[in-house]
Design a protein around this motif. Structure first.
Motif, PDB file in Angstrom:
ATOM      1  N   ASN A 176      -5.446  -1.090   2.399  1.00 15.59           N
ATOM      2  CA  ASN A 176      -4.081  -0.998   2.939  1.00 15.59           C
ATOM      3  C   ASN A 176      -3.285   0.220   2.490  1.00 15.59           C
ATOM      4  O   ASN A 176      -2.066   0.226   2.604  1.00 15.59           O
ATOM      5  N   ALA A 177      -3.969   1.256   1.981  1.00 15.81           N
ATOM      6  CA  ALA A 177      -3.229   2.449   1.561  1.00 15.81           C
ATOM      7  C   ALA A 177      -2.488   3.032   2.764  1.00 15.81           C
ATOM      8  O   ALA A 177      -3.069   3.212   3.830  1.00 15.81           O
ATOM      9  N   ILE A 188      -6.222  -1.079  -3.258  1.00  9.37           N
ATOM     10  CA  ILE A 188      -5.627  -0.222  -2.220  1.00  9.37           C
ATOM     11  C   ILE A 188      -6.609   0.137  -1.110  1.00  9.37           C
ATOM     12  O   ILE A 188      -6.232   0.771  -0.126  1.00  9.37           O
ATOM     13  N   GLY A 230       0.767  -1.237   0.000  1.00  6.94           N
ATOM     14  CA  GLY A 230       0.000   0.000   0.000  1.00  6.94           C
ATOM     15  C   GLY A 230       0.800   1.291   0.000  1.00  6.94           C
ATOM     16  O   GLY A 230       0.308   2.331   0.434  1.00  6.94           O
TER      17      GLY A 230
END
Lengths: 164, 172, 418, 426
Positions: C240-241, C237, C110
């Motif tokens: 988990n960005a 994403i 991420g």
């Protein structure tokens, strides 16, 4: 500034692996030691015999491949005066400026220069004087000149941070 | 006879000197014995400069179980190539001993030599009689040349020349 | 007039309207370094600044030689661990089962996000374009300077638009496409440019395939390479960005390009790059039968689960004829491959499964070639001496071609076995 | 007068009645070399025979690759190539390339080791094959070359030391701890030139992995060979791999009841506790309790001494008892001995659990033990390993290593400091 030196001439697309082999990237860490491996996989003659002040002349896309700065450092510590090429790969171009190693894009001059020629580069006038005539090249953009004048990126950054 | 009397400086090592101390495993890929000499004892604390400072003719003196550890013959080659004419130790590890004999490289067993010789002492070694004189202190010791089969192999200069000679005899 | 991706993304980062050719100074969102964080930290110390500008923007991932094979590599790792502690760097992937190849980790964990400007002290940093980021490789001095100042200059590059249509035929993959493109436009064909991949075929591609494309942007000289930040990216994403500073940015329809190319996947066949340059393209049938000594399935280009699946399909129930090194791109990929039974297929076939890392790709670690040997590899470079020996030969190919060749002991067309 | 196992073995191989101290020529049953020293053998053989020589019997020669697998340097790549080409030229088909694992274990698994056989290899831990009653020794390249020419080699008949072991291990204690105890008691030169017979109920009940551990460390006491009479499950395992004849071969090497031993030792393991070899020598032996609490940077489980499935399973049990968590910051590396072991670990579901805990699992090789692959320590780091040597600088200049059992190593990974495994598995 003016330099005169003997020419080592190479072709197109000379990549960073033959300029400084990957196997040395973590086993050779001292700058002063890098010079002895310069161009090892391209031209053992150069590795053995290149002298300070010599000039590299090459075709297009010199330094393509990896981002390894050692491919610039090894020539810089070897005392290479400048590299003249038809073109440079992007990261190599930046790395060379950052190390304060003069690089010049001058396709006409490259065609005219023969291996082992003695040539002179006049940086102030933007001229390359070869046995076959004189060629001009455009001066560096201003911010690049600043980098080179300061001796590379690190001294330049120190100066801009007020540490010099 | 005279050429079998050697003089040189003693380099004294302790007990259980292992093959990594004599010749470190990171150089195992080297196959040319000439290249091996420069790494002799590189990892031995306090004697890292042995390969640079020892002169041809100097002696390696050691305690018990010299050459324990790996089977690498490199640990014999490196000293031989450096010009160390003989090793004088209180005892040898098995494989090291074999490797030395197989190369016709003299290794003498000298009881308690590490008590009688100090680093830098001048020694005189008679390879024929096994007599060892410490010229610095005057003390005299005896080194045991090895038993019959090993002696014979050594006399031929190592295992391979010995085998070749045996084969030649058989053919006759 | 419309703007290119590069104009938009660099304009946003610089906080002004910018045009191609203009030089801008920006603050990169993430600065990635691998094992070369150690030499960079030494240059950093020379600058004379005590602390990096912002430790949260710096990511270190050990991958070039892990676990350390020599004293020098071990010392190098130690310097990094100490620097991490001293600078309070949280984004650090040491030698353990959380890591992997740096570019894979950046995407998988991420960091690679749409619209971010990212730099890495590795030329394949351009991989993150698969996630819509503007990312590019820089040298050691420049990275040290960026740590110190938080700033880096860029010339807003000209852009190249590559439109891709159609769909892959059996046995053909993204690797074959990018090798063909590089073969067509050559190693300097995109020098200094921003390469944009457009077209319906790109939307159909997995992120793994897009990563293969963007990863090799550097092999044609590109500054960066990028795909549209579509639903697939946003989906990948969403959980988990590492930051919410991202923004889906894409070129305008009427943007102006220095060069435009078009490819139809239906016309594509399996290809290779012959020694010793990446642009030395040949269709696989031209070189089929060339004997090989080693096959390498790995690297930041082609070692994701999708790649391993394609190779496993070919290797299942067969035995390799040459030494075959499989190095998953990360431990996460490794574990998934194990779960799916792929690792067993590789082991049964006689492959070596190494711990994730760069492996033999740049001549540092597992699988160096001897003189006169030939390797077929899924990596990105076949330069002379690249895998540690200048007398050896490297062919670059897709995972399917590499697997088919491993079974045969010679370069083989995967369509014959599929 | 009765004979020891080694006397019977040498007698068969030499065709002579022998007693300790005799020098005899023995016929070689299997002569092996690795990617380390193997290239020296090839070069020397070609030199001695002027490039024209044929080996005495290509079927009795094998090559294994485990030093650098796959190779990390040009030199080793070249060395490995040299061996492959030599094998092809000489018609040697038993080449176990970089995808197989640690040599001795690969030979065992492939049924190339039989009780009473005389075996050579360029590895000082060849003698771990004494675990199935084979007389295997590590030698230098000259000996190997001689054996390739002649098919035989000279030996000194060793005296035999008998080590009698009784009792059963408490939870958290294992064969490795016994061995460490023995090394500490007898010392690095304690068995110089000698053969050992491990006997007694504890040995008779030991599995193959335990027997291998025991025999592998005879080298660290400078012994020639440690022998165990094959029986029970070990004999069955061997039969399945190497054929029916192993039963007869095993019977033929049984020591006579009135055999003469130069020394005899008794060990009882009932009260044994976890042990370590502290830096920087295998015979610098302490109990784990004495050194508990010292901080570690890395642990490594593997090598020819402790890299079998049972060893890794023991480590797994410890990790399981700790809810599959290791200490932050510690590097933990497991290297299986062979590809077969790696498959066993995958099938048992171990690898997934190790990885989830942060432990790295590598391909089968000698790994850390040769300091060529995986886990060289930087200066100042302290590691713990299940390998067999902790000589100064062996796994990295300026670093130090503790040797211990797989259970102790994993327990220490769980806490990040040297830890008695009994504290974890209670």
């Amino acid at each position: 500034m003016k330099i005169t030196g003997k020419v080592w001439k190479y072709g197109d697309d000379v990549n960073t692996d033959v300029i400084f082999p990957g196997k040395y990237t973590y086993t050779v860490s001292e700058r002063s030691e890098m010079g002895q491996y310069a161009l090892e996989d391209l031209d053992p003659e150069f590795t053995k015999n290149a002298k300070p002040g010599d000039i590299i002349v090459a075709g297009k896309n010199w330094g393509c491949g990896s981002s390894r700065e050692q491919a610039v450092t090894c020539l810089k510590v070897r005392g290479i005066g400048a590299i003249i090429a038809k073109g440079f790969a992007r990261i190599y171009y930046r790395n060379a400026l950052n190390e304060g190693l003069p690089i010049i894009v001058a396709p006409d001059a490259v065609d005219a220069i023969e291996p082992n020629d003695e040539i002179t580069i006049d940086f102030d006038k933007g001229e390359i004087i070869t046995p076959k005539g004189t060629f001009s090249f455009p001066p560096f953009p201003e911010f690049v000149r600043g980098l080179i004048e300061d001796g590379g990126l690190i001294p330049h950054v120190r100066k801009s941070l007020g540490l010099e | 006879m005279a050429e079998n009397i050697l003089r040189g400086r003693a380099w004294v090592f302790g007990d259980d000197v292992d093959t990594d101390l004599i010749y470190h495993n990171k150089y195992l890929a080297i196959t040319d014995p000439k290249e091996m000499a420069q790494y002799s004892f590189e990892y031995y604390p306090g004697k890292e400069n042995f390969a640079k400072e020892a002169k041809p003719g100097d002696f390696v003196v050691a305690g018990h179980n010299f050459g324990c550890g790996s089977s690498r013959e490199h640990a014999v080659y490196c000293l031989k190539e450096l010009g160390i004419p003989v090793i004088l130790a209180e005892s040898y590890a098995r494989i090291y001993y074999r490797n030395a004999v197989n190369n016709g490289y003299p290794v003498l067993v000298v009881p308690e030599i590490t008590k009688k010789v100090k680093d830098g002492d001048e020694l005189e070694v008679n390879l024929d009689t096994g007599e060892i004189k410490n010229l610095t202190t005057g003390e005299v010791m005896h080194g045991d040349a090895v038993t019959d089969l090993e002696k014979e192999i050594m006399a031929y200069g190592g295992l391979i020349p010995y085998l070749k000679a045996q084969a030649a005899k058989e053919q006759k | 007039m419309g703007k290119t991706f590069a104009e938009k993304v660099l304009g946003k980062a610089a906080g002004e309207d910018v045009k191609t050719g203009q030089v801008v100074t920006v603050e990169p969102h993430f600065c990635m370094s691998h094992d070369n964080a150690a030499p960079i930290s030494k240059i950093f110390k020379k600058i004379g600044v005590e602390k990096v500008w912002n430790p949260d923007h710096i990511v270190f991932i050990l991958d070039h030689a892990v676990p350390a094979p020599t004293d020098k590599h071990a010392e190098n790792h130690k310097i990094i661990r100490e620097f991490v502690k001293e600078q309070g760097i949280k984004h650090f992937y040491d030698v353990n089962s959380k890591g992997g190849v740096c570019h894979q980790i950046m995407c998988q964990e991420g960091y690679a996000l749409p619209g971010l400007v990212m730099v890495g002290s590795d030329s394949h940093t351009c991989t993150y374009g698969a996630y819509g980021a503007f990312s590019t490789g820089i040298g050691r001095s420049e990275m040290a300077a960026t740590w110190a100042t938080g700033k880096i200059w860029f010339r807003v590059p000209e852009s190249m638009k590559i439109t891709v249509k159609g769909s892959f035929k059996k046995g053909v993959s993204a690797k074959d496409l990018i090798l063909k493109i590089i073969g067509d436009i050559k190693a300097d064909g995109a020098d200094y440019m921003s390469v944009e991949f457009h077209g319906p075929a790109i939307s159909q591609m997995s992120l793994a395939e897009r990563m293969t494309l963007c990863n090799m942007g550097i092999e044609m000289g590109a500054k960066n390479a990028v795909c549209p930040p579509d639903e697939k990216v946003l989906d990948a994403i969403k959980d988990n960005a590492k930051t919410d500073k991202w923004e889906a940015i894409w070129a305008d329809d009427d943007a102006v390009y220095a060069k435009e190319l078009e490819y139809n996947l239906g016309e594509l066949e399996p290809g290779v790059a012959k020694p010793h340059t990446v642009d030395n393209y040949a269709p696989v049938n031209e070189v089929a039968g060339t004997p090989i000594h080693q096959a390498f399935l790995g690297s930041c280009t082609n070692a994701r689960i999708e790649d391993l699946r394609e190779a496993a399909k070919i290797l299942k129930g067969k035995e390799v004829a040459v030494r075959t090194i499989v190095i998953p791109a990360s431990w996460k990929v490794y574990r998934q491959a194990m779960e799916e039974g792929l690792l067993n297929i590789f082991l049964d076939a006689g492959c070596i499964i190494n711990n994730p890392g760069c492996g033999p790709c740049m001549g540092n670690h597992e699988g160096i070639l001897a003189p006169g040997e030939t390797c077929i590899s899924t990596a990105n470079r076949n330069f002379k001496g690249r895998m540690g020996n200048k007398e050896s030969f490297i062919y670059l190919a897709s995972p399917m071609t590499v697997a088919a060749s491993a079974v045969k002991g010679a370069i083989a067309d995967p369509r014959e076995v599929l | 007068m009765g004979k020891t196992m080694i006397q019977k073995i040498i007698q068969r191989a030499s065709g002579k009645e022998v007693k300790p101290g005799d020098r005899v020529w023995c016929n070689i049953d299997l002569s092996t070399a690795r990617d380390f020293a193997g290239p020296n053998c090839v070069l020397q053989f070609d030199k001695e025979t002027e490039g024209k020589g044929k080996v005495w019997n290509p079927d009795k020669i094998a090559f294994t690759f485990d030093l650098e697998a796959p190779s990390r340097s040009e030199q080793v790549a070249n060395n490995q190539k040299l061996i492959r080409e030599f094998a092809k030229r000489q018609g040697i088909t038993k080449v176990f390339d970089v995808n197989w694992g640690i040599g001795q274990h690969v030979l065992l698994e492939n049924g190339l080791v039989k009780p009473g056989w005389v075996i050579l290899g360029t590895d000082s831990h060849m003698n771990l094959l004494g675990a199935v009653g084979a007389f295997a020794t590590g030698v230098g390249n000259t000996d190997i070359v001689a054996s390739w020419i002649l098919g035989k080699l000279w030996y000194r008949v060793p005296e035999t030391v008998k080590i009698h072991v009784t009792g059963s291990f408490k939870k958290g204690v294992c064969m490795r701890d016994l061995l460490t105890k023995i090394v500490g008691t007898l010392g690095a030169g304690g068995l110089i030139y000698k053969a050992v017979e491990f006997v007694g109920p504890t040995i008779e009940n030991a599995n193959l992995a335990e027997r291998i551990t025991l025999c592998s460390m005879v080298t660290e006491m400078s012994g020639k060979i440690g022998l165990i009479q094959p029986n029970g499950e070990v004999l069955e395992w061997l039969k399945a791999r190497a054929g029916e004849e192993v039963v007869e071969l095993a019977e033929a090497i049984k020591a006579d009841p009135d055999a003469i031993y130069s020394e005899e030792y008794e060990f009882n393991v009932d009260d044994l506790e976890p042990m370590v070899s502290a830096p920087d020598a295998p015979d610098n032996v302490k109990t784990v309790r004495e050194v508990a609490g010292e901080k570690l940077d890395q642990i490594h489980i593997g090598s020819c001494s402790n890299g079998r499935f049972e060893d890794i399973a023991a480590a797994f049990e410890v990790l399981k008892a700790a809810d599959f968590k290791i200490a932050p910051g510690i590097r933990a590396i497991i290297t299986p001995a062979t590809r077969e072991v790696m498959k066993q670990c995958a099938q048992a579901g171990f690898i997934e659990k190790f990885l989830a805990a942060g432990v790295i699992f590598t391909n089968p090789t000698c790994a850390l033990c040769t300091a060529k692959h995986y886990g060289t320590l930087p200066s100042g780091d302290v590691g713990m390993s299940t390998t067999n040597r902790n000589f100064i600088g062996k796994v990295g200049k300026g670093s130090h290593t503790y040797l211990a059992s797989p259970m102790t190593a994993m327990a220490s990974a769980v806490r990040g400091v040297i830890t008695d495994p009994r504290e974890i598995i209670g």
